[in-house]
Write a protein that holds these residues in place. Structure first.
Motif, PDB file in Angstrom:
ATOM      1  N   PRO A   1       0.781  -0.701  -0.499  1.00  0.00           N
ATOM      2  CA  PRO A   1       0.117   0.043   0.016  1.00  0.00           C
ATOM      3  C   PRO A   1       0.786   1.222  -0.065  1.00  0.00           C
ATOM      4  N   ASN A   2       2.846   1.025   0.295  1.00  0.00           N
ATOM      5  CA  ASN A   2       3.198   2.103   0.604  1.00  0.00           C
ATOM      6  C   ASN A   2       4.654   2.737  -0.099  1.00  0.00           C
ATOM      7  N   GLY A   3       4.606   1.802  -0.746  1.00  0.00           N
ATOM      8  CA  GLY A   3       5.586   1.951  -2.132  1.00  0.00           C
ATOM      9  C   GLY A   3       6.286   1.580  -1.825  1.00  0.00           C
ATOM     10  N   ILE A   4       7.233   1.606  -2.081  1.00  0.00           N
ATOM     11  CA  ILE A   4       9.474   1.444  -2.193  1.00  0.00           C
ATOM     12  C   ILE A   4       9.946   2.555  -2.916  1.00  0.00           C
ATOM     13  N   VAL A   5      11.165   3.499  -1.931  1.00  0.00           N
ATOM     14  CA  VAL A   5      11.310   4.877  -3.321  1.00  0.00           C
ATOM     15  C   VAL A   5      12.758   3.786  -2.849  1.00  0.00           C
ATOM     16  N   LEU A   6      13.604   3.953  -4.092  1.00  0.00           N
ATOM     17  CA  LEU A   6      14.688   3.864  -4.272  1.00  0.00           C
ATOM     18  C   LEU A   6      15.548   5.181  -4.411  1.00  0.00           C
ATOM     19  N   LYS A   7      17.165   4.863  -4.721  1.00  0.00           N
ATOM     20  CA  LYS A   7      17.339   6.107  -5.496  1.00  0.00           C
ATOM     21  C   LYS A   7      17.694   5.162  -6.505  1.00  0.00           C
TER      22      LYS A   7
ATOM     23  N   PHE B   1      14.452  -5.401  -9.810  1.00  0.00           N
ATOM     24  CA  PHE B   1      14.851  -5.201  -8.486  1.00  0.00           C
ATOM     25  C   PHE B   1      16.088  -6.229  -7.916  1.00  0.00           C
ATOM     26  N   VAL B   2      16.684  -7.103  -7.512  1.00  0.00           N
ATOM     27  CA  VAL B   2      17.308  -7.804  -6.093  1.00  0.00           C
ATOM     28  C   VAL B   2      18.592  -6.847  -5.858  1.00  0.00           C
ATOM     29  N   LEU B   3      18.371  -7.598  -4.281  1.00  0.00           N
ATOM     30  CA  LEU B   3      18.900  -7.354  -2.631  1.00  0.00           C
ATOM     31  C   LEU B   3      19.614  -8.540  -3.155  1.00  0.00           C
TER      32      LEU B   3
ATOM     33  N   GLU C   1      11.535 -11.217   3.255  1.00  0.00           N
ATOM     34  CA  GLU C   1      10.882 -10.652   4.100  1.00  0.00           C
ATOM     35  C   GLU C   1      11.149 -10.012   4.964  1.00  0.00           C
ATOM     36  N   ALA C   2      12.673 -10.122   5.915  1.00  0.00           N
ATOM     37  CA  ALA C   2      13.050  -9.163   6.524  1.00  0.00           C
ATOM     38  C   ALA C   2      13.903  -8.152   5.525  1.00  0.00           C
TER      39      ALA C   2
ATOM     40  N   SER D   1      12.329  -3.458   5.784  1.00  0.00           N
ATOM     41  CA  SER D   1      13.299  -2.488   6.133  1.00  0.00           C
ATOM     42  C   SER D   1      13.677  -1.585   5.444  1.00  0.00           C
ATOM     43  N   LEU D   2      13.579  -1.334   3.776  1.00  0.00           N
ATOM     44  CA  LEU D   2      13.453  -0.567   3.227  1.00  0.00           C
ATOM     45  C   LEU D   2      12.158   0.547   3.109  1.00  0.00           C
TER      46      LEU D   2
END
Length: 350
Positions: free
Chosen positions: A46-52, A107-109, A295-296, A300-301
């Motif tokens: 619902p809040n999305g994820i923001v990245l540079k 997108f890969v962590l 999940e973890a 934290s993003l």
């Protein structure tokens, strides 16, 4: 929610919230000192994820990304694209945009020299994304250097399985146990996360025609990962003598269409069926570990917050202007004062 049910939701593409993803946004980074000139808002949750990010799309190489503080309230949006799907799988986000070209990316962590790194990649820049995974050689299930990865895979064998496979050629320990579904399985935290039903060709054909296999497939489809493996090649279906081969082939196709999450794999020989089962169960156990770690990591993003509303189209502004007595043409561009009046009216009403 248990880990298994959460994993099942992710596999179905629902995420935790089951929301339809909104638009994928790219904006200019307001931090002029940053070496990453753009921000992306990934419509996950619902809040999305923001990245540079460094580039607006991974065209020639993987694009390096970094955590952003937040999505700016008055973002200078340079691109807005509809989203077909946005799902999380393990330590990766798979994004499909609603356009013909440059529509699939990931997108890969991952970790580089022990430090977290985020990369944005497409099919052109990488063949396959496997975060922290190397292709198995003698051993399946991921490198032994990863934390919490057992050197030997424990496979549960159903107590009713006669002449069960020993997996003597693989790094496996077996334990006989009563299984509610499947003949071979692996578990995580006491729950079955992958199961395989073993069949000879004769057993497959009889259980298909009697309808028994359909009930077994329904049970297997409730497991996060499951399959049926047959100790014979598919062409042998058409050499069956005591049943009509076309009826068996039709039943196989109907079962695959009804239960697409449970593949029926023809392994040609008993030895190959055992090898495939070992690789499948090891890969399934590894995917469960990746999803639990994901999940973890993704939790934290930084969150981007609700997506801003899309700007009104020319047709919407023209219809509003006509309704409120403004003189506008039927086609072409609108005068700046018309659009300004529209924005002021809606800003006051909002």
């Amino acid at each position: 929610m248990s880990r298994v049910s959460g994993i099942r939701d992710l596999r179905l593409g629902l995420g935790k919230d089951g929301d339809v993803p909104d638009d994928f946004l790219i904006a200019r980074n307001p931090d002029g000192d940053s070496s990453l000139p753009y921000l992306v808002r990934i419509p996950l949750g619902p809040n999305g994820i923001v990245l540079k990010v460094r580039e607006m799309w991974p065209r020639t190489t993987k694009v390096y990304c970094h955590r952003a503080d937040c999505w700016p309230p008055e973002a200078d949006i340079v691109e807005r694209v509809g989203t077909r799907s946005c799902n999380r799988r393990g330590a990766a986000i798979e994004l499909v945009l609603d356009r013909g070209r440059e529509n699939r990316s990931q997108f890969v962590l991952t970790y580089v020299r022990g430090r977290e790194a985020i990369f944005w990649q497409s099919a052109r820049t990488t063949k396959q994304a496997r975060p922290r995974v190397t292709l198995p050689r003698a051993r399946a299930g991921g490198p032994a250097s990863e934390p919490d990865v057992p050197r030997e895979l424990e496979i549960l064998v159903d107590v009713h399985e006669r002449y069960g496979w020993k997996f003597s050629g693989q790094q496996v320990t077996t334990r006989r146990a009563p299984l509610a579904v499947g003949d071979y399985a692996v578990e995580s935290d006491g729950e079955i996360v992958a199961a395989v039903e073993r069949k000879s060709l004769e057993d497959l054909s009889s259980s298909l025609l009697s309808g028994k296999l359909r009930y077994a497939l329904a049970e297997l489809s409730g497991v996060p990962r499951a399959a049926v493996v047959v100790e014979e090649r598919y062409s042998r279906v058409f050499a069956l003598r005591h049943v009509r081969p076309a009826a068996v082939a039709d039943a196989i196709a109907e079962c695959q269409a009804r239960y697409p999450s449970v593949p029926i794999f023809f392994a040609e020989t008993r030895a190959l069926a055992q090898e495939w089962t070992y690789r499948f169960l090891a890969a399934a156990a590894h995917e469960v570990r990746l999803e639990a770690a994901g999940e973890a990591r993704f939790g934290s993003l930084p969150k981007a917050g609700p997506a801003p509303a899309a700007p009104a189209t020319t047709a919407e502004v023209r219809a509003w202007a006509l309704e409120h007595g403004y003189a506008v043409s039927d086609r072409g561009r609108l005068r700046p004062e018309i659009r300004s009046a529209y924005e002021q009216a809606h800003r006051a009403s909002g």
